[in-house]
Write an enzyme that holds these catalytic residues in place. Structure first.
Site, short mmCIF file in Angstrom:
data_model
loop_
_atom_site.label_atom_id
_atom_site.label_comp_id
_atom_site.label_asym_id
_atom_site.label_seq_id
_atom_site.Cartn_x
_atom_site.Cartn_y
_atom_site.Cartn_z
N ARG A 50 0.84 -1.20 0.00
CA ARG A 50 0.00 0.00 0.00
C ARG A 50 0.87 1.25 0.00
O ARG A 50 1.78 1.37 0.80
CB ARG A 50 -0.92 -0.02 1.23
CG ARG A 50 -1.80 -1.26 1.22
CD ARG A 50 -2.86 -1.26 2.29
NE ARG A 50 -3.63 -2.50 2.19
CZ ARG A 50 -4.67 -2.80 2.96
NH1 ARG A 50 -5.08 -1.95 3.89
NH2 ARG A 50 -5.31 -3.95 2.79
N ARG A 73 1.13 -5.73 11.99
CA ARG A 73 0.33 -4.83 12.83
C ARG A 73 -0.11 -5.53 14.12
O ARG A 73 -0.06 -4.94 15.20
CB ARG A 73 -0.91 -4.30 12.09
CG ARG A 73 -1.68 -3.30 12.93
CD ARG A 73 -2.87 -2.70 12.21
NE ARG A 73 -2.49 -1.58 11.34
CZ ARG A 73 -3.37 -0.77 10.75
NH1 ARG A 73 -4.67 -0.95 10.95
NH2 ARG A 73 -2.96 0.20 9.97
N ARG A 102 1.49 1.58 10.47
CA ARG A 102 1.11 1.88 9.07
C ARG A 102 2.35 1.77 8.21
O ARG A 102 3.22 2.64 8.23
CB ARG A 102 0.50 3.28 8.98
CG ARG A 102 -0.12 3.59 7.62
CD ARG A 102 -0.76 4.97 7.60
NE ARG A 102 -1.88 5.06 8.53
CZ ARG A 102 -3.12 4.64 8.26
NH1 ARG A 102 -3.39 4.12 7.08
NH2 ARG A 102 -4.07 4.75 9.16
N SER A 154 -11.31 -6.26 9.22
CA SER A 154 -12.39 -5.55 8.54
C SER A 154 -13.23 -6.57 7.76
O SER A 154 -12.77 -7.15 6.80
CB SER A 154 -11.76 -4.54 7.58
OG SER A 154 -12.67 -3.51 7.32
N GLU A 169 -7.83 -0.57 14.54
CA GLU A 169 -8.32 -1.50 13.53
C GLU A 169 -7.28 -2.57 13.19
O GLU A 169 -6.16 -2.27 12.81
CB GLU A 169 -8.68 -0.73 12.26
CG GLU A 169 -9.22 -1.63 11.17
CD GLU A 169 -9.50 -0.87 9.87
OE1 GLU A 169 -9.78 0.34 9.93
OE2 GLU A 169 -9.44 -1.52 8.81
#
Length: 425
Positions: free
Chosen positions: A258, A389, A273, A350, A347
């Site tokens: 990403r 993460r 991130r 999802s 988070e």
RNA sequence: GGAGAGGUGGCCGAGCGGCUUAAGGCAACGGUUUGCUAAACCGUCGUAGGGGAUAAACCCCUACCCCGGGUUCGAAUCCCGGCCUCUCCGCCA
């Protein structure tokens, strides 16, 4: 993508639904273009009918009749050309507008503008109280010699990292534990390609929209996936499945890439991130039924909760509000895991429900035994685990006063039965 | 990377400018026959869009023979571009 017939029947519904999700689509324009297109297509069809009829008769005609037929054909062709030009202008407009129309959110999705207005559904697990001053994951990782961000940045730029020794092993242990858990639940494990054609990106709904978030191999016109959802969901793209094959339940592991464009300066600390990570993803493809979709949405949520419960991590489940939903998502549960250093639930998962939005885009259908027709499948997906993460809560919550980290029991079989990560000499 | 061959319905496979509304076969489904199974025979047997009729079954038109252009009154068939597959050779984790 939405069925144009449904939009025609109730354009107002799609206007309000788009507004609620903060997608700006000109539904009026779409309806207008659709109506014009319909007329043009009808005319073109009539012309084809005439052309076919005359064309077929030509070999049987006398020479003088042939002349008349030819001039008639010339006239038809002229008209055809004219309408074709109009079609060539309107069709792309129509297609583009259609790509933009979002899936309306379910009725039980809270209205809201962004992630701050998501609604907590429930909390699970106990938040650990420390009787010493805890370190954050990066400090722990540096002190233990298992995380090296400096050299990641040196070699690959910002938001890159190395995991070393037990850090790397812990990362892989988490992934393997999650895969095994899913396989035990009957999901088919898949190793997937990471470079996807635009078609697959569009089919899953990432394009148009996420181009800026995606690393692209321009030379080959391929895109590095941001999630295994793309290859897993698009696996049967363009196919007509047997009803007996459904539901298709798969679990895949992939690296995820990403660009994090537009996130400059946000979450720059540690492993939260980053540009590249590994993720185990679950995808369900089921028949065209709201009840089935609901059932599997709950199932994939429960699967991920089982992973977190196995790891002993405290988390909460959140009903994502309209403004934070993706274009194709009808409803989404996020799971947020407690991260001591961030003093918040953040988070980590999802779980999305799409109904036929993705299937329609990628023309993924099955033969419906009741209606004898081809119906679009429903698709759903959820994170099983994303690492590193998830190493943030694991490292921080399992740390000891001496700076070591106790390895969660379920991960030990994947780490040679080691119990504690200590400073490596 | 070099050379060659090829992509036709769920599958196999013919067709190579109008007789194709894509032959024939297999599989599938319905039926007849049959003590059951099998076999035989008869029938059905693609997708999408549009129009018509209806309680439904159905009827008509259009498009689709890998994709996109072109030639032609007319293209599965001829031409150009792309994608993909296979075979041989070379290279390689």
């Amino acid at each position: 993508m939405i069925d144009i017939k449904v939009i025609r029947e109730n354009p107002e519904k799609f206007k309000t639904a788009s507004a609620a999700k903060h997608f700006n689509v000109d539904i009026d324009k779409l309806i207008e273009v659709d109506a014009e297109l319909k007329v043009i297509k009808q005319k073109l069809q009539d012309i084809s009918t005439d052309k076919n009829r005359i064309g077929k008769s030509i070999p049987k005609l006398a020479p003088d009749e042939k002349q008349a037929a030819m001039s008639q054909l010339a006239e038809l062709k002229e008209n055809e050309l004219k309408y074709n030009d109009e079609l060539k202008e309107l069709q792309p407009q129509f297609d583009e507008l259609m790509q933009q129309v979002p899936q309306p959110a379910d009725d039980d999705v809270p209205l809201g503008k962004d992630d701050t207005e998501n609604i907590e559904i429930r909390k699970e697990g106990q938040i650990r109280e420390f009787d010493f001053e805890p370190k954050d994951h990066l400090q722990l990782g540096i002190d233990l010699g298992i995380i090296d961000i400096e050299r990641g940045v040196k070699l690959a730029g910002s938001r890159n990292y190395f995991l070393k020794g037990d850090g790397a092993l812990l990362h892989w242990a988490v992934l393997r534990f999650s895969i095994d858990l899913m396989v035990n639940k009957g999901y088919t494990p898949m190793s997937v390609p990471l470079l996807m054609k635009d078609e697959a990106m569009r089919g899953t709904g990432y394009y148009p929209g996420a181009e800026e978030q995606t690393y692209r191999m321009e030379k080959d016109q391929l895109n590095l996936v941001g999630t295994a959802e793309v290859p897993l969901t698009a696996y049967h793209m363009g196919e007509i499945l047997d009803e007996a094959e459904l539901p298709i339940k798969v679990v895949g592991l992939s690296s995820c890439f990403r660009r994090e464009a537009g996130a400059a300066g946000k979450d720059t600390y540690g492993l939260y991130r980053i540009h590249q990570f590994d993720k185990v993803e679950q995808v369900v493809i089921c028949e065209n039924s709201d009840d089935e979709s609901l059932k599997y949405h709950n199932e994939i949520l429960a699967n991920s909760e089982a992973v977190l419960q196995g790891l002993g991590l405290p988390y909460r489940v959140v009903n994502v509000c309209t403004g934070d939903l993706g274009r194709g998502q009808a409803k989404k549960f996020d799971i947020e895991t407690w991260m001591p250093s961030r003093e918040n639930y953040c988070e980590t998962h999802s779980a999305s429900k799409f109904y036929e939005f993705q299937a329609r885009r990628m023309n993924l259908r099955y033969k419906d035994s009741k209606t004898k027709k081809n119906s679009f499948c429903h698709t759903l997906n959820n994170t099983v685990i994303a690492s590193p993460r998830v190493l943030i809560p694991i490292m921080e919550l399992y740390q000891n006063a001496d700076g070591s980290i106790t390895i969660p029991e379920v991960l030990r079989p994947y780490m040679n039965n080691k119990e504690v990560i200590k400073k490596q000499s």
